[in-house]
Design a protein around this motif. Structure first.
Motif, PDB file in Angstrom:
ATOM      1  N   LEU A  89      33.919   5.796  33.394  1.00  0.00           N
ATOM      2  CA  LEU A  89      34.238   7.147  32.942  1.00  0.00           C
ATOM      3  C   LEU A  89      34.412   7.201  31.429  1.00  0.00           C
ATOM      4  CD1 LEU A  89      36.718   8.223  35.739  1.00  0.00           C
ATOM      5  CD2 LEU A  89      34.438   9.088  35.322  1.00  0.00           C
ATOM      6  N   LEU A 129      53.697  -4.289  26.048  1.00  0.00           N
ATOM      7  CA  LEU A 129      53.324  -2.877  26.158  1.00  0.00           C
ATOM      8  C   LEU A 129      51.815  -2.701  26.207  1.00  0.00           C
ATOM      9  CD1 LEU A 129      55.721  -0.959  23.753  1.00  0.00           C
ATOM     10  CD2 LEU A 129      55.564  -0.755  26.219  1.00  0.00           C
ATOM     11  N   LEU A 136      46.889   0.200  33.017  1.00  0.00           N
ATOM     12  CA  LEU A 136      46.796   1.618  33.368  1.00  0.00           C
ATOM     13  C   LEU A 136      45.460   2.204  32.956  1.00  0.00           C
ATOM     14  CD1 LEU A 136      50.385   2.787  32.473  1.00  0.00           C
ATOM     15  CD2 LEU A 136      49.329   2.811  34.715  1.00  0.00           C
ATOM     16  N   ILE A 139      42.803   1.514  35.421  1.00  0.00           N
ATOM     17  CA  ILE A 139      42.887   2.387  36.591  1.00  0.00           C
ATOM     18  C   ILE A 139      42.322   3.756  36.276  1.00  0.00           C
ATOM     19  CG2 ILE A 139      44.461   3.542  38.179  1.00  0.00           C
ATOM     20  CD1 ILE A 139      46.333   1.228  37.929  1.00  0.00           C
ATOM     21  N   MET A 140      42.633   4.220  35.068  1.00  0.00           N
ATOM     22  CA  MET A 140      42.225   5.589  34.737  1.00  0.00           C
ATOM     23  C   MET A 140      40.756   5.723  34.471  1.00  0.00           C
ATOM     24  SD  MET A 140      44.983   7.360  32.309  1.00  0.00           S
ATOM     25  CE  MET A 140      45.421   5.982  31.293  1.00  0.00           C
ATOM     26  N   ARG A 142      37.955   3.603  35.008  1.00  0.00           N
ATOM     27  CA  ARG A 142      36.855   2.929  35.689  1.00  0.00           C
ATOM     28  C   ARG A 142      36.620   3.542  37.050  1.00  0.00           C
ATOM     29  NH1 ARG A 142      36.247   1.494  31.250  1.00  0.00           N
ATOM     30  NH2 ARG A 142      36.598  -0.568  30.380  1.00  0.00           N
ATOM     31  N   ARG A 143      35.364   3.423  37.480  1.00  0.00           N
ATOM     32  CA  ARG A 143      35.001   4.070  38.743  1.00  0.00           C
ATOM     33  C   ARG A 143      35.308   3.229  39.971  1.00  0.00           C
ATOM     34  NH1 ARG A 143      31.734   8.632  37.826  1.00  0.00           N
ATOM     35  NH2 ARG A 143      30.623   8.427  35.885  1.00  0.00           N
ATOM     36  N   GLN A 148      40.272  -0.941  39.765  1.00  0.00           N
ATOM     37  CA  GLN A 148      41.612  -0.357  39.779  1.00  0.00           C
ATOM     38  C   GLN A 148      42.634  -1.348  40.307  1.00  0.00           C
ATOM     39  OE1 GLN A 148      40.949   3.270  41.964  1.00  0.00           O
ATOM     40  NE2 GLN A 148      40.700   4.408  40.054  1.00  0.00           N
ATOM     41  N   ALA A 205      35.673   5.385  43.183  1.00  0.00           N
ATOM     42  CA  ALA A 205      36.934   6.109  43.385  1.00  0.00           C
ATOM     43  C   ALA A 205      36.836   7.542  42.924  1.00  0.00           C
ATOM     44  CB  ALA A 205      38.059   5.399  42.639  1.00  0.00           C
ATOM     45  N   ASP A 206      35.857   7.840  42.031  1.00  0.00           N
ATOM     46  CA  ASP A 206      35.800   9.222  41.562  1.00  0.00           C
ATOM     47  C   ASP A 206      35.166  10.133  42.600  1.00  0.00           C
ATOM     48  OD1 ASP A 206      32.745   9.506  39.736  1.00  0.00           O
ATOM     49  OD2 ASP A 206      33.284   8.153  41.364  1.00  0.00           O
ATOM     50  N   LEU A 208      36.276  10.119  45.556  1.00  0.00           N
ATOM     51  CA  LEU A 208      37.308  10.338  46.569  1.00  0.00           C
ATOM     52  C   LEU A 208      37.857  11.754  46.549  1.00  0.00           C
ATOM     53  CD1 LEU A 208      39.349   7.030  46.553  1.00  0.00           C
ATOM     54  CD2 LEU A 208      37.913   7.926  48.353  1.00  0.00           C
ATOM     55  N   ASP A 209      37.478  12.526  45.505  1.00  0.00           N
ATOM     56  CA  ASP A 209      38.010  13.889  45.500  1.00  0.00           C
ATOM     57  C   ASP A 209      37.383  14.727  46.594  1.00  0.00           C
ATOM     58  OD1 ASP A 209      36.051  15.538  42.924  1.00  0.00           O
ATOM     59  OD2 ASP A 209      35.498  14.134  44.480  1.00  0.00           O
TER      60      ASP A 209
ATOM     61  N   GLN C 647      43.257  17.534  40.823  1.00  0.00           N
ATOM     62  CA  GLN C 647      41.819  17.267  40.783  1.00  0.00           C
ATOM     63  C   GLN C 647      41.323  16.511  41.999  1.00  0.00           C
ATOM     64  OE1 GLN C 647      39.538  17.965  38.351  1.00  0.00           O
ATOM     65  NE2 GLN C 647      41.075  19.293  37.462  1.00  0.00           N
ATOM     66  N   GLY C 648      42.198  15.790  42.633  1.00  0.00           N
ATOM     67  CA  GLY C 648      41.749  14.939  43.737  1.00  0.00           C
ATOM     68  C   GLY C 648      41.275  13.599  43.257  1.00  0.00           C
ATOM     69  N   ARG C 649      41.384  13.321  41.967  1.00  0.00           N
ATOM     70  CA  ARG C 649      40.927  12.033  41.463  1.00  0.00           C
ATOM     71  C   ARG C 649      42.116  11.231  40.971  1.00  0.00           C
ATOM     72  NH1 ARG C 649      35.459  12.998  38.116  1.00  0.00           N
ATOM     73  NH2 ARG C 649      34.456  14.390  39.591  1.00  0.00           N
ATOM     74  N   HIS C 651      42.191   8.935  38.914  1.00  0.00           N
ATOM     75  CA  HIS C 651      42.166   8.683  37.472  1.00  0.00           C
ATOM     76  C   HIS C 651      43.013   9.685  36.727  1.00  0.00           C
ATOM     77  CE1 HIS C 651      38.303   7.645  39.339  1.00  0.00           C
ATOM     78  NE2 HIS C 651      38.445   6.543  38.649  1.00  0.00           N
TER      79      HIS C 651
END
Lengths: 216, 302, 671
Positions: A89, A129, A136, A139-140, A142-143, A148, A205-206, A208-209, C647-649, C651
């Motif tokens: 992403l 840190l 994090l 997780i945010m 990557r697909r 994750q 994972a994207d 999954l929405d 959003q359902g995501r 991320h």
């Protein structure tokens, strides 16, 4: 001793940057494993004396992060026939640039953070840190779900590093609890990834929405 | 005016004389209708006949059916233990016996209704449904009236309350409560204008239909119990009359019994001259009785 | 006879019993779940046996603690912020533990037989949550630290939630569980606010150091009343009760209705003890809510035709009666009338115990009927007394007790409240007005309750069966009958021995109403239940037995026949011609139509010889329809405008977390 811990922490920061920039999952797992084993040395290096608890803690976490987690993750990789992270992403170059910026911010935070005790090294808080943030970010940004899971492990590494500051020797029970939590999470996530793949034929994972509730 | 030997006469008197009351009422109604009517002692004849008969019961029923009349009778006997007559104390008075009396009536009613439902008859179900509906409106009225009496005489037991009333007490209070208690008397004993005890149509019966399937000994207990209820609620009303001036407990008891008989005559008169109130209007009538009792209570707050 | 001071050694033993009971419950619950994967029998033995032994021990400890007037606190450090493992055993806690352990133990015994048909599933799932529920309830009553209290409260909620949705085959139970969860958490939110405010003065969550900030005592009481009232089921916060209690399995319904809602009452009473003095208007608030709960609860009960839903609404009614008693007590404290205070609190608290017993009995009976016939719909039942004589007799005792009829225990507690009200009326001023309110409300409630239970008992157990299922009913097994018999016997025993029970309750009443020595004579509450009352009750029972013997003697040797019910000459009487439950209650429900707002579908008979007709009335809860549903719908609409955040995501969600955390960290460090 100051040199030893300094070298370790710089190694930690470098591995984080590598993770940010790598696209091959097998390598990412190896890097994270190396991180974990290195952190096993941290209790000893941070506090100098070798208590039985510290030894046990270090050896145990090194074994878990160096052997067990990579084994589980590799097995999951084999089951689902995935090799590479494709089209993240946030692209690899932007990831590295953002990572550098965050590293600077971590140093700034580290300087201003009021600590009750003397930190074993001025690098400790920024490195912890930054590792936490790297986890994090993985997780945010990557697909693949496997990435994750990896991000979650890296996050725990960051917490572990930070923990070295706060207490003389991290209470055995708390650290064991955190480790157990991560172990379970990895185990569950591994299963989940396997099942998601079976169900949807991919582990993006994207996508999954599709499960999200419809707008009324 | 505490418990004395004379206190124990009242329950015996009640048991002995109460079958006279339905006879008195019927005789008065016959008189108004220009008939001769059944003899005054018909109640005793009926009881004698019923207690000698063999039993009959519906196949649908269970022991609840057989228990209904007995529980009702036992409740009234226990109520007699706390009910004073003519300012003579009851045999077993205590603080709060008014509540026990009200709830004993409720217990008797509950089991009568249960016995009625036990037969599986739609008539009896109808009667039971109406009976419990009336009780919802009658109970608050009764308790508010008792509260008024308690506050007026500043005592918490029926016997001192009625003894205090006999000694002194406002006339307006007596009139208001007398009217209220009279309506409750008519309602609880299923007299016109609330219910017609002489109707033959099951659809219009309330109390009569609940006991439709009972016979022999059970019916005997029911009829005697109904007579006792006339007596107990009559004693409740009769206590409002100023009987304290009379000398001696025996005279007062006799006067009390006489007042109850007079109330029966009054009932007969009311039954003869008024018609039955529409079923939907009965709750209004009972709420009216409650309002009268509440007015009485308000008077005591002056 | 009773020890008047707490010998420390006895206190420790009794406390040890309680602690042991808690530990046994936890262990047996988990053990049952684990054992259930291998052997169903062992799961039941561990779970039920553990519950039974623990409840027995706990009951013994609680009764002993109450009689010996134990008052001690035990504290252990705990690593929660503001938290401390502080448990206490004082008369109030001991009193509330008694119905808790009694009913839970009996329900556990009942559950053995109840779940026998449910083969092929791990019974350990039930026992884990059941034992957890009992343990957490006991912990709630014994906790002396705010954080511990809330943790136990939440555990209680979660355990009961899983029990409510236990019957997965029934889709309604999931919905009921959802409503229950939402309602209870709203109440818990208020409680968190309450505890924070109470502890803000001394900076600690220890009950001993709780104090209301200046001038806020009234406000805090209202907060507590709302929070605890949600759990107790006070109107209009009762909306979850009629959903959750019927959905749960019957032993759980009995425990929830008999004990769990009493923890709400415990909270209110404990709050009164903590706050000390509250403004006078609080008493009026409690009286008003009590009257509303009582009357509206029984009105809605009248309109139900699901047996367990009817019983659930009656729980609302009885909580209203308890609130009336407590309100009367508060009025007495405020008006400086110690006798009134003692009567009110004694009546309310005794009703807590009594309601646990007879409501537990009624739910177990209803469960037995549902177990035997497969339906809870009153309109399909009937004639159960002939087929299930023990259950029927027990249900009759429970019905008479809940209507407050002598000689059962309901009469004793209502007697105390009425006496308090009359004493208030005899006095002057605003207390008299309170007395009049209580008398009117109680009289109405009593009449309506009698009507409702005449309907419930009569239609379900008497007459002819209205469906094939009802005709096929058979009496339930011994493990289900024994608890009902015990509870029925207790109803009668407490009714006849109320004086003794009151004497044991004296320290609890003294805690709330003031020093007993100011109440005419040391510990004088039981004097207000005169011995003559029990003499007359004994006379009633003796007379009844005599009459029964007389009747049998009279009828012996005579021809006793059986025949059909009088059918007015109709050739083909049928069971469907009997009065229905809706019909029985119709005069009253029609009078109260404005309040009940039933949804009626009717097809009136047409013509001279009508072929068919139908009438169906449904009465959903008014408070839910008119108040909560619109409220939640409006809230959902407003909050729905924030949907774009969802959003359902994964991320994005992680990003939200990190962004907020970073902002917070920056603000903490640079501001």
């Amino acid at each position: 001793m100051q040199n030893g811990i300094g070298i370790l922490l710089i190694f930690l920061i470098l591995t984080d940057l590598l993770l940010l920039g790598s696209s091959r999952l097998r390598n990412a797992i190896r890097i994270a494993a190396a991180q974990g084993v290195a952190l096993g040395l941290l209790p000893w290096l941070a506090h100098g004396h070798l208590t039985g608890a510290a030894l046990l803690l270090g050896a145990g976490s090194a074994a878990l992060k160096g052997v067990v987690f990579p084994a589980l993750l590799n097995r999951a990789l084999r089951e689902i026939h995935v090799r590479r992270e494709i089209e993240p992403l946030i692209g690899y170059i932007p990831s590295l640039l953002i990572g550098t910026g965050v590293l600077a911010a971590a140093f700034a935070f580290g300087a201003r953070l009021p600590l009750p005790w003397e930190s074993p090294s001025p690098l400790l808080v920024p490195a912890g840190l930054f590792t936490l943030w790297t986890g994090l970010f993985l997780i945010m940004a990557r697909r693949k779900a496997i990435t994750q899971v990896l991000g979650y492990i890296v996050m725990e590494n960051g917490i572990f590093a930070l923990g070295m500051v706060v207490v003389e020797a991290m209470p055995l029970l708390v650290e064991l609890g955190v480790l157990l939590d991560v172990f379970v999470a990895v185990f569950v996530m591994g299963l989940l990834v396997f099942h998601i793949n079976r169900e949807f034929d991919h582990i993006d994972a994207d996508q999954l929405d599709a499960l999200k509730e419809g707008v009324p | 005016m505490g418990v004395s030997a004379a206190s124990w006469i009242h329950p015996v008197l009640a048991l002995a004389l109460s079958p006279l009351l339905p006879g008195v009422i019927n005789r008065v109604k016959a008189f108004f209708a220009g008939r001769n009517g059944p003899p005054l002692l018909q109640g005793y004849h009926d009881l004698w006949k019923l207690f000698r008969k063999g039993g009959i019961a519906s196949r649908t029923t269970t022991w609840v059916f057989r228990a209904g009349p007995l529980v009702n009778f036992a409740c009234l006997l226990a109520a007699l233990a706390v009910m004073p007559l003519g300012a003579v104390s009851a045999p077993l008075p205590f603080d709060g016996d008014w509540l026990l009396m009200a709830y004993l009536l409720g217990l008797g009613r509950f089991f009568t209704v249960a016995a009625a439902l036990d037969t599986g008859s739609s008539f009896e179900g109808m009667g039971a449904s109406r009976e419990v509906q009336f009780a919802v409106f009658a109970e608050p009225a009764l308790l508010i009236g008792l509260a008024a009496l308690a506050r007026e005489t500043q005592s918490l037991s029926l016997s001192p309350i009625y003894a205090g009333l006999a000694a002194g007490g406002e006339l307006p209070l007596r009139i208001l409560l007398g009217a209220g208690f009279f309506i409750l008397y008519l309602a609880e004993n299923c007299r016109i204008p609330v219910d017609d005890p002489n109707t033959h149509l099951e659809l219009t019966m309330i109390h009569e239909v609940m006991v439709l399937d009972h016979g022999a000994v059970d019916l005997g207990f029911i009829q005697w119990g109904a007579a006792l209820k006339l007596w107990v609620l009559g004693a409740l009303w009769a206590g409002l009359l100023p009987l304290g001036a009379l000398p001696g407990p025996l005279v007062r008891l006799a006067a009390g019994a006489g007042a109850i008989l007079a109330l029966a005559i009054l009932t007969g008169m009311v039954e003869s001259v008024t018609a039955r109130v529409r079923l939907l209007r009965v709750p209004q009538l009972l709420v009216g009785a409650g309002v009268l009792c509440a007015l009485g209570l308000l008077l005591t707050f002056r | 006879m009773f020890v008047h001071y707490a010998m420390p050694l006895e206190g420790i033993y009794l406390f040890g019993l309680l602690a042991g009971a808690l530990a046994l419950l936890a262990v047996s619950g988990v053990g049952s779940l684990l054992a259930g994967r291998w052997s169903e029998r062992w799961a039941v033995v561990l779970g039920a046996g553990g519950a039974g032994v623990a409840c027995g021990a706990g009951l013994a400890g609680a009764i002993g603690a109450l009689l010996c007037r134990v008052d001690l606190t035990v504290a252990r450090p705990w690593r929660m912020p503001y938290g401390e493992f502080r448990l206490g055993l004082d008369p109030l806690s001991a009193f509330f533990l008694i119905p808790l352990f009694l009913l839970s133990g009996l329900a556990a015994l009942y559950a053995i037989g109840y779940f026998r048909p449910w083969k092929g599933r791990n019974p350990g799932r039930f026992w884990l949550f059941f034992n957890g529920l009992v343990a957490s309830m006991a912990l709630v009553v014994a906790a002396r630290n705010g954080v511990l209290f809330l943790a136990a409260w939440e555990t209680m909620t979660i355990a009961s939630f899983f029990l409510v949705i236990f019957d997965e085959a029934d889709s309604r139970s999931a919905h009921a569980g959802w409503i229950y969860l939402v309602a209870t958490h709203l109440g818990t939110a208020l409680l968190i606010g309450l505890f924070v405010l109470l502890g803000s003065g001394a900076g600690s969550q220890d009950f001993g150091t709780y104090a209301a900030p200046a001038g806020m005592a009234g406000g805090l009481f209202v907060l507590g009343l709302a929070g605890f009232g949600t759990k107790a089921g006070l109107y209009p916060l009762h909306v979850w009760l009629p959903e959750a209690h019927p959905a749960a399995p019957s032993p759980v319904s009995a425990v929830m209705s008999g004990v769990m809602i009493k923890t709400g009452i415990y909270g209110i009473v404990r709050l009164l003890v903590i706050l000390g003095t509250v403004p006078g208007w609080c008493a009026w608030l409690v009286l008003g809510i009590g009257a509303a709960s009582g009357i509206l609860g029984v009105l809605f009960a009248l309109a139900q035709h699901d047996l367990k839903r009817l019983l659930a609404y009656h729980s609302v009614e009885n909580i209203g009666i308890i609130a009336l008693g407590i309100g009367l007590g508060m009025l007495g404290v405020h008006a400086g009338m110690p006798v009134l205070a003692a009567l009110g609190f004694a009546g309310g608290l005794l009703h807590v115990l009594n309601h646990a017993i007879f409501k537990g009995l009624l739910f177990l009976g209803a469960g037995a009927v549902a177990h035997a016939t497969g339906t809870r719909d009153i309109e399909r039942l009937g004639g159960a007394m002939k087929r299930m004589p023990w259950t029927g007799a027990a249900f009759l005792v429970g019905s008479a007790a809940i209507c407050g009829l002598p000689p059962f225990n309901g009469f004793a507690s209502e007697f105390l409240i009425y006496m308090g009200a009359f004493k208030a009326i005899l006095g002057s001023g605003s207390a008299a007005l309170g007395g009049v309110t209580v008398v009117t409300a109680l009289a109405l409630i009593g009449g309506l309750a009698a009507a409702c239970f005449a309907k419930a008992f009569g239609i379900v157990f008497l007459g002819e069966p209205r469906s094939a299922a009802a005709a096929a009913a058979r009496e339930v097994g011994g493990s289900m009958r024994a608890p009902m018999a015990v509870l029925a016997a207790l109803c009668l025993a407490i009714g006849l021995l109320a004086g003794t029970v009151l004497r044991a309750m004296d320290p609890v009443v003294a805690m709330l109403a003031g020093n007993p020595s100011t109440v005419a004579a040391p510990g004088a509450v039981w004097v207000l239940m005169p011995a003559t009352l029990f003499g007359v009750l004994a006379l009633l029972l003796g007379g009844l037995l005599l009459l029964a013997a007389l009747r049998r003697r009279l009828l012996a040797g005579r021809a006793n026949r059986e025949t059909v019910t009088w059918d007015c000459g109709y050739a083909a009487p049928a069971a469907s011609m009997q009065y229905t439950a809706t019909g029985f209650a119709q005069p009253l429900t029609q009078a109260a139509e404005g309040i009940l707002r039933p949804r009626v579908e009717s097809q009136l008979p047409q013509g001279v010889y009508p072929a068919s007709g139908a009438y169906h009335a449904d009465t959903p809860d008014v408070a839910r329809r008119m108040l909560f549903d619109p409220l939640f719908r409006a809230a959902a609409e407003r909050l729905g405008q924030l949907r774009w955040l969802q959003q359902g995501r994964v991320h994005w969600y992680v990003f939200y977390l990190v962004a907020v955390l970073a902002l917070l960290l920056g603000w903490a460090l640079w501001a």
